[in-house]
Design an enzyme around this catalytic site. Sequence first.
Site, short mmCIF file in Angstrom:
data_model
loop_
_atom_site.label_atom_id
_atom_site.label_comp_id
_atom_site.label_asym_id
_atom_site.label_seq_id
_atom_site.Cartn_x
_atom_site.Cartn_y
_atom_site.Cartn_z
N LYS A 29 0.84 -1.20 0.00
CA LYS A 29 0.00 0.00 0.00
C LYS A 29 0.89 1.26 0.00
CE LYS A 29 -3.92 -2.32 2.25
NZ LYS A 29 -4.75 -2.39 3.49
N TYR A 69 -12.45 -2.46 -3.26
CA TYR A 69 -12.99 -2.47 -1.90
C TYR A 69 -14.52 -2.34 -1.87
CZ TYR A 69 -8.33 -2.26 0.27
OH TYR A 69 -7.06 -2.56 0.71
N ASN A 132 -1.78 -0.10 7.31
CA ASN A 132 -1.29 -1.46 7.59
C ASN A 132 -0.43 -2.06 6.46
OD1 ASN A 132 -3.37 -2.06 5.88
ND2 ASN A 132 -4.57 -3.25 7.33
N HIS A 135 -1.75 -5.47 1.41
CA HIS A 135 -3.02 -6.15 1.17
C HIS A 135 -2.75 -7.58 0.70
CE1 HIS A 135 -6.97 -7.16 -0.50
NE2 HIS A 135 -6.31 -7.64 -1.55
N GLU A 146 -9.20 -10.32 -7.96
CA GLU A 146 -8.32 -9.17 -7.80
C GLU A 146 -7.16 -9.19 -8.81
OE1 GLU A 146 -7.42 -9.32 -3.60
OE2 GLU A 146 -9.49 -8.87 -3.06
P1 ADP Z 1 -7.69 -7.07 5.38
O1 ADP Z 1 -6.93 -6.05 4.57
O2 ADP Z 1 -6.86 -7.57 6.54
O3 ADP Z 1 -8.28 -8.18 4.55
P2 ADP Z 1 -10.40 -5.90 5.59
O4 ADP Z 1 -10.77 -6.57 4.32
O5 ADP Z 1 -11.31 -6.04 6.78
O6 ADP Z 1 -8.92 -6.33 6.09
O7 ADP Z 1 -10.25 -4.33 5.34
C1 ADP Z 1 -9.59 -3.87 4.19
C2 ADP Z 1 -8.72 -2.69 4.57
O8 ADP Z 1 -9.56 -1.63 5.01
C3 ADP Z 1 -7.76 -2.93 5.73
O9 ADP Z 1 -6.57 -3.59 5.35
C4 ADP Z 1 -7.50 -1.52 6.19
O10 ADP Z 1 -6.58 -0.84 5.31
C5 ADP Z 1 -8.87 -0.89 6.02
N1 ADP Z 1 -9.64 -0.96 7.27
C6 ADP Z 1 -10.32 -2.03 7.75
N2 ADP Z 1 -10.89 -1.73 8.94
C7 ADP Z 1 -10.58 -0.45 9.20
C8 ADP Z 1 -10.85 0.46 10.28
N3 ADP Z 1 -11.59 0.08 11.33
N4 ADP Z 1 -10.34 1.71 10.20
C9 ADP Z 1 -9.61 2.10 9.15
N5 ADP Z 1 -9.29 1.31 8.11
C10 ADP Z 1 -9.77 0.05 8.13
#
Ligand code: ADP
Length: 169
Positions: A29, A69, A132, A135, A146
């Site tokens: 990211k 997303y 974080n 992805h 994807e």
């Molecule tokens: P992952 O990336 O671990 O599969 P998710 O699919 O739940 O997680 O969410 C996609 C992305 O959305 C996360 O990696 C993060 O960047 C963002 N995200 C998820 N939950 C939150 C939150 N509570 N606050 C801010 N960003 C979030």
Amino acid sequence: RANKSTHGIFLPHLVASLEQVEQTYIMVKPDGVQRGLVGEIISRFERKGFKLTGLKLFQCPKELAEEHYKDLKTKSFYPTLIDYITSGPVVCMVWEGVGVVASARKLIGSTNPLQAEPGTIRGDLAVQTGRNVVHGSDSPENGKRETALWFKEGELYEWTPAQAPWLME
Ligand code: ADP
């Protein structure tokens, strides 16, 4: 089917049945790119033994971020998530292998980096969910979806790593 190389070693990419081979879409990211973590993140998948079949630096347009997303559209953080993903270049990758989808999720760690185990990418390199760094697709179906979303066919490469017989028996 017994597929042997000229050295008499079984070639696992031919032995593993095609249905077992998965693809996962992995993306460094914008925060990972800005923080100089691209090499570190690629290394972890490379050292594990998965096969890289696609790789590019890319500025994600808003429409693509929204499509990627789309399942999170109703979440309160969705607008800031779209801003974040489009805030700078990302590094797009496709990794291939048996069990690669679930294994990559383990290497990446929990969505919230403060809860991610040490040793995982997020556990070692990040602190906040909204930053974080990486992805990874959450299912083989999404791995395919994807991959098709982020890569054109001509950008993906099938090849046989020289180390293949030393990774799988
Ligand atoms: P992952 O990336 O671990 O599969 P998710 O699919 O739940 O997680 O969410 C996609 C992305 O959305 C996360 O990696 C993060 O960047 C963002 N995200 C998820 N939950 C939150 C939150 N509570 N606050 C801010 N960003 C979030």
